[in-house]
Motif scaffolding. Sequence first.
Motif, PDB file in Angstrom:
ATOM      1  N   VAL A  90      -4.816  18.689  -5.159  1.00 17.96           N
ATOM      2  CA  VAL A  90      -5.625  17.543  -5.568  1.00 17.96           C
ATOM      3  C   VAL A  90      -4.806  16.245  -5.633  1.00 17.96           C
ATOM      4  N   LEU A  91      -3.752  16.226  -6.458  1.00 24.02           N
ATOM      5  CA  LEU A  91      -3.051  14.967  -6.709  1.00 24.02           C
ATOM      6  C   LEU A  91      -2.225  14.500  -5.518  1.00 24.02           C
ATOM      7  N   GLU A  92      -1.595  15.421  -4.791  1.00 27.98           N
ATOM      8  CA  GLU A  92      -0.825  15.005  -3.612  1.00 27.98           C
ATOM      9  C   GLU A  92      -1.778  14.545  -2.502  1.00 27.98           C
ATOM     10  N   GLY A  93      -2.910  15.229  -2.352  1.00 25.41           N
ATOM     11  CA  GLY A  93      -3.904  14.798  -1.369  1.00 25.41           C
ATOM     12  C   GLY A  93      -4.485  13.442  -1.719  1.00 25.41           C
ATOM     13  N   TRP A  94      -4.807  13.266  -2.996  1.00 25.40           N
ATOM     14  CA  TRP A  94      -5.289  11.984  -3.502  1.00 25.40           C
ATOM     15  C   TRP A  94      -4.214  10.910  -3.308  1.00 25.40           C
ATOM     16  N   GLY A  95      -2.967  11.258  -3.611  1.00 27.27           N
ATOM     17  CA  GLY A  95      -1.871  10.305  -3.502  1.00 27.27           C
ATOM     18  C   GLY A  95      -1.697   9.790  -2.087  1.00 27.27           C
ATOM     19  N   PHE A  96      -1.879  10.655  -1.099  1.00 26.49           N
ATOM     20  CA  PHE A  96      -1.749  10.227   0.298  1.00 26.49           C
ATOM     21  C   PHE A  96      -2.735   9.106   0.602  1.00 26.49           C
ATOM     22  N   SER A  97      -3.991   9.312   0.237  1.00 29.90           N
ATOM     23  CA  SER A  97      -5.018   8.301   0.481  1.00 29.90           C
ATOM     24  C   SER A  97      -4.761   7.034  -0.340  1.00 29.90           C
ATOM     25  N   HIS A  98      -4.351   7.207  -1.588  1.00 26.72           N
ATOM     26  CA  HIS A  98      -4.118   6.087  -2.497  1.00 26.72           C
ATOM     27  C   HIS A  98      -2.951   5.227  -2.018  1.00 26.72           C
ATOM     28  N   TYR A  99      -1.837   5.844  -1.655  1.00 25.30           N
ATOM     29  CA  TYR A  99      -0.678   5.093  -1.200  1.00 25.30           C
ATOM     30  C   TYR A  99      -0.971   4.385   0.129  1.00 25.30           C
ATOM     31  N   ARG A 100      -1.722   5.023   0.998  1.00 29.88           N
ATOM     32  CA  ARG A 100      -2.068   4.388   2.277  1.00 29.88           C
ATOM     33  C   ARG A 100      -2.912   3.134   2.035  1.00 29.88           C
ATOM     34  N   SER A 101      -3.859   3.237   1.096  1.00 31.63           N
ATOM     35  CA  SER A 101      -4.688   2.078   0.757  1.00 31.63           C
ATOM     36  C   SER A 101      -3.859   0.963   0.134  1.00 31.63           C
ATOM     37  N   LEU A 102      -2.959   1.327  -0.793  1.00 33.62           N
ATOM     38  CA  LEU A 102      -2.108   0.324  -1.432  1.00 33.62           C
ATOM     39  C   LEU A 102      -1.198  -0.366  -0.417  1.00 33.62           C
ATOM     40  N   ALA A 103      -0.674   0.394   0.520  1.00 34.84           N
ATOM     41  CA  ALA A 103       0.195  -0.181   1.548  1.00 34.84           C
ATOM     42  C   ALA A 103      -0.582  -1.146   2.438  1.00 34.84           C
ATOM     43  N   LYS A 104      -1.795  -0.761   2.808  1.00 34.07           N
ATOM     44  CA  LYS A 104      -2.614  -1.599   3.686  1.00 34.07           C
ATOM     45  C   LYS A 104      -2.984  -2.913   3.013  1.00 34.07           C
ATOM     46  N   GLY A 105      -3.246  -2.875   1.700  1.00 34.35           N
ATOM     47  CA  GLY A 105      -3.674  -4.068   0.992  1.00 34.35           C
ATOM     48  C   GLY A 105      -2.555  -4.864   0.357  1.00 34.35           C
ATOM     49  N   CYS A 106      -1.303  -4.450   0.570  1.00 38.20           N
ATOM     50  CA  CYS A 106      -0.170  -5.082  -0.108  1.00 38.20           C
ATOM     51  C   CYS A 106       0.189  -6.419   0.531  1.00 38.20           C
ATOM     52  N   LEU A 107       0.536  -7.389  -0.310  1.00 39.40           N
ATOM     53  CA  LEU A 107       0.883  -8.733   0.143  1.00 39.40           C
ATOM     54  C   LEU A 107       2.343  -8.860   0.569  1.00 39.40           C
ATOM     55  N   GLN A 108       3.195  -7.914   0.122  1.00 41.03           N
ATOM     56  CA  GLN A 108       4.634  -8.003   0.358  1.00 41.03           C
ATOM     57  C   GLN A 108       5.098  -6.872   1.280  1.00 41.03           C
ATOM     58  N   GLN A 109       5.827  -7.247   2.331  1.00 42.25           N
ATOM     59  CA  GLN A 109       6.213  -6.281   3.353  1.00 42.25           C
ATOM     60  C   GLN A 109       7.102  -5.166   2.812  1.00 42.25           C
ATOM     61  N   ASN A 110       8.043  -5.489   1.913  1.00 46.26           N
ATOM     62  CA  ASN A 110       8.951  -4.462   1.389  1.00 46.26           C
ATOM     63  C   ASN A 110       8.191  -3.367   0.656  1.00 46.26           C
ATOM     64  N   MET A 111       7.224  -3.778  -0.170  1.00 43.53           N
ATOM     65  CA  MET A 111       6.430  -2.789  -0.901  1.00 43.53           C
ATOM     66  C   MET A 111       5.568  -1.970   0.056  1.00 43.53           C
ATOM     67  N   ALA A 112       4.930  -2.640   1.015  1.00 48.33           N
ATOM     68  CA  ALA A 112       4.090  -1.931   1.975  1.00 48.33           C
ATOM     69  C   ALA A 112       4.898  -0.892   2.752  1.00 48.33           C
ATOM     70  N   THR A 113       6.090  -1.274   3.177  1.00 51.07           N
ATOM     71  CA  THR A 113       6.960  -0.353   3.924  1.00 51.07           C
ATOM     72  C   THR A 113       7.363   0.837   3.060  1.00 51.07           C
TER      73      THR A 113
END
Length: 300
Positions: free
Chosen positions: A159-182
């Motif tokens: 559950v949590l690792e599967g959820w985390g994959f989707s969550h981190y991908r969304s956060l990376a896509k919407g991130c304003l700063q390249q270092n954090m997105a990377t």
Amino acid sequence: MNSLNFSSYNLPFSSNFTPLKKILKGALKDSNHNTSPLNEVLYWDASFLGLDQVSIFQEANQSEQFIILQKANRDLLEEIYWVEHAGVGYMSKMLLLADSREERMLYSLFAADEATHLSQIQTFLDKPPIFNGDTFLAFMGEIVESFDKALLMTLVQLVLEGWGFSHYRSLAKGCLQQNMATTLRGFLEAESRHHAAGVVTLQEWDYTPESLESIYYALTEFLQMVQYGPQRLLNAIEQGKGYLSRTNKVQILEELQTEIYSQQRLDLLRFMMTDSLPPSVLQRLDEQDSFKPFSAQQCV
């Protein structure tokens, strides 16, 4: 073994043992980046957070808006920090509970993944976070302390690792700063590998009645937290604006489209569980409407 605390949210930092810190820094050399701490920059804006739909935020002055955005950003960063912190403890525990040499080696590698992620994310925080008893994190900590391997793998890896994959991908896509997105995109391969290991193992698992009950009750509690919608964001708005009445909170949650917000997450979770969760548990969750979101009125 039962006396150990594997989630270890209150484990102190080493303040004086400098040689050990130097060795750790060297071992984590690939995780050190040039970052801007949260007190200098925001990583996610009002649009990503849905605040552009909230009238009380739009009517707030610039200072209030910044306080709200900074609190919401910090909540996201600290959640990642504590999830990865608990992940180190979880993988360490699974290493000790391994039933084969291959399993022990695998969880050793997974623990290294989590330690690297933890090191990476803490560079983006301007100060070390203090565990505040957050409901979700406290729940996760309780799960990590269990010695039921079926429960552990179901809640954490499935559950949590599967959820985390989707969550981190969304956060990376919407991130304003390249270092954090990377950095966040760099988490995805490991999250996928951890999730896949849990799925494959559980497909062959012989569940006991006790494990099935524990999984059912744990998932009921977890899904209920999702049903309640974006409570952290509501708290961030209150921190910036001051006291919010029940009417204010209902309006904010309606403007945030809390039912749509929660339904999307509940649909994802049900999809992940469909082929991996024992059918009897999934049926009970369906029968009690665990995959249906609460209304804005119910969330307050």
